[in-house]
Design an enzyme around this catalytic site. Structure first.
Site, PDB file in Angstrom:
ATOM      1  N   ASP A 264      -7.511   1.684   7.330  1.00 26.53           N
ATOM      2  CA  ASP A 264      -6.218   2.241   7.742  1.00 26.53           C
ATOM      3  C   ASP A 264      -6.416   3.694   8.144  1.00 26.53           C
ATOM      4  OD1 ASP A 264      -6.389   3.723   5.395  1.00 26.53           O
ATOM      5  OD2 ASP A 264      -4.873   2.551   4.328  1.00 26.53           O
TER       6      ASP A 264
ATOM      7  N   ASP B 270       0.839  -1.195   0.000  1.00 21.10           N
ATOM      8  CA  ASP B 270       0.000   0.000   0.000  1.00 21.10           C
ATOM      9  C   ASP B 270       0.880   1.253   0.000  1.00 21.10           C
ATOM     10  OD1 ASP B 270      -2.355  -1.454   0.058  1.00 21.10           O
ATOM     11  OD2 ASP B 270      -2.561  -1.352   2.237  1.00 21.10           O
TER      12      ASP B 270
ATOM     13  N   ARG C 152      -4.629  -4.880   6.553  1.00 13.25           N
ATOM     14  CA  ARG C 152      -5.753  -4.022   6.949  1.00 13.25           C
ATOM     15  C   ARG C 152      -6.975  -4.848   7.344  1.00 13.25           C
ATOM     16  NH1 ARG C 152      -7.122  -0.542   2.221  1.00 13.25           N
ATOM     17  NH2 ARG C 152      -5.893  -2.006   0.973  1.00 13.25           N
TER      18      ARG C 152
ATOM     19  N   TYR D  57       5.175  -9.153   8.262  1.00  8.63           N
ATOM     20  CA  TYR D  57       4.766  -7.761   8.448  1.00  8.63           C
ATOM     21  C   TYR D  57       4.819  -7.381   9.923  1.00  8.63           C
ATOM     22  CZ  TYR D  57       2.812  -8.377   3.753  1.00  8.63           C
ATOM     23  OH  TYR D  57       2.653  -8.640   2.427  1.00  8.63           O
TER      24      TYR D  57
END
Length: 303
Positions: free
Chosen positions: A89, A47, A181, A75
């Site tokens: 987000d 993203d 997300r 992550y």
């Protein structure tokens, strides 16, 4: 006959530590310009506001992109508890709030439900296609639509810190197609307090690690110089998760021509994907059957 691409016939992988605020495509374009390369692509979109590993393939290495895309990735991210947003987000609008704040033990217990083979609904503001159109475009246009759940393998999901009541820091190792997300959104729903991603960083992807990534400032400084070339990893790194099969020069020629050929020692079993090498360099990728490699991709080296 197709038009020949302009640029250098240079092949290999470059690990970029992507900054926030840029799309993955913009980073690919920057790297392609810096090398003057004819062809470039990336393995796994980040993203725009996410940071961390973005592995860029140049030239023949683009043929190995699917094997990095399919590899496990890790992550590190921060979830803001108590608020849901329309984008899942911090870039989106707050659409729901709660004063409830779960305990550390409650969070750790809830994380167990997100490990293993799970079903995940991608965010509406994502690049998944709905009837041929990108979901984010439909969402921006105010369209009413549903995104179907899809399977995701989560190897690990753990809480690493709880700096305050409103925030929890997590690390996740997952397979292809995971949306962090969605994890934050769904965790907030399970906990009954809502949640969204505040910060997101990909710390490794397959064989590539953020610690070894170049910043865009470094790439700018070294652009179009041998110094930048020296940071390029061989295309074979993109095949690290596949068994290697050595072959003779004669059989390497057969494989490069797209024909099945005998390979020598390999750990591959019948029906496995593997790659054939000659003197350590990739010749082809294909399916191993009864001592033969049936090539699906062949490599033409720049030299």
């Amino acid at each position: 006959m197709g038009r020949k691409r302009k640029g250098r016939a240079i092949s290999g992988w470059l690990v970029v530590d992507k900054p926030a605020g840029l799309t993955s495509t913009a980073v690919v374009n920057k790297v392609r310009w810096a090398f003057g390369a004819a062809k470039a692509g990336h393995a796994g979109t980040l993203d725009p506001e996410a940071t961390g590993v973005l592995a860029i393939a140049l030239g023949e290495a683009t043929k190995t992109v699917p094997y990095i895309t399919d590899a496990l990735k890790a992550y590190r991210f921060t979830v803001r508890l108590g608020q849901a947003t329309n984008t899942d987000d911090a870039e989106g609008e707050v659409i729901a709030q709660s004063d409830l704040r779960p305990s550390d033990d409650r969070i750790k217990d809830a994380l167990n439900g997100f490990v293993g083979e799970i079903q995940q609904v991608p965010p509406k503001f994502s690049a998944v296609k709905i009837d041929g159109q990108r979901a984010y475009k439909l969402a921006r246009d105010g369209e009413d639509f549903e995104v179907e759940a899809r399977p995701l393998w989560v190897e690990e999901l753990v809480m690493t810190d709880r700096p305050d009541a409103d925030h929890v820091e997590l690390e996740m190792v997952c397979g292809k197609g995971g949306y962090v997300r969605s994890i934050a959104r769904d965790l907030g729903e399970v906990l009954g307090c809502h949640g969204h991603v505040l910060r997101l960083r990909r710390i490794w992807s397959g064989p590539f690690d953020a610690e070894h990534g170049l910043s865009l400032d470094e790439i700018d400084r070294m652009a179009k110089t041998p110094e930048l070339d020296s940071h390029l990893l061989p295309l074979e790194v993109g095949l690290a998760d596949l068994p290697e099969a050595r072959c003779t020069p004669e059989n390497a020629t057969k494989l490069r021509n797209g024909n099945p050929a005998m390979v020598l020692t390999t750990d591959a079993e019948y029906g496995d994907d593997c790659w054939a090498s000659l003197d350590g360099r990739a010749v082809a990728v294909g399916v191993f059957k009864s001592g033969l490699l049936h090539p699906s991709r062949v490599f033409v080296h720049d030299d």
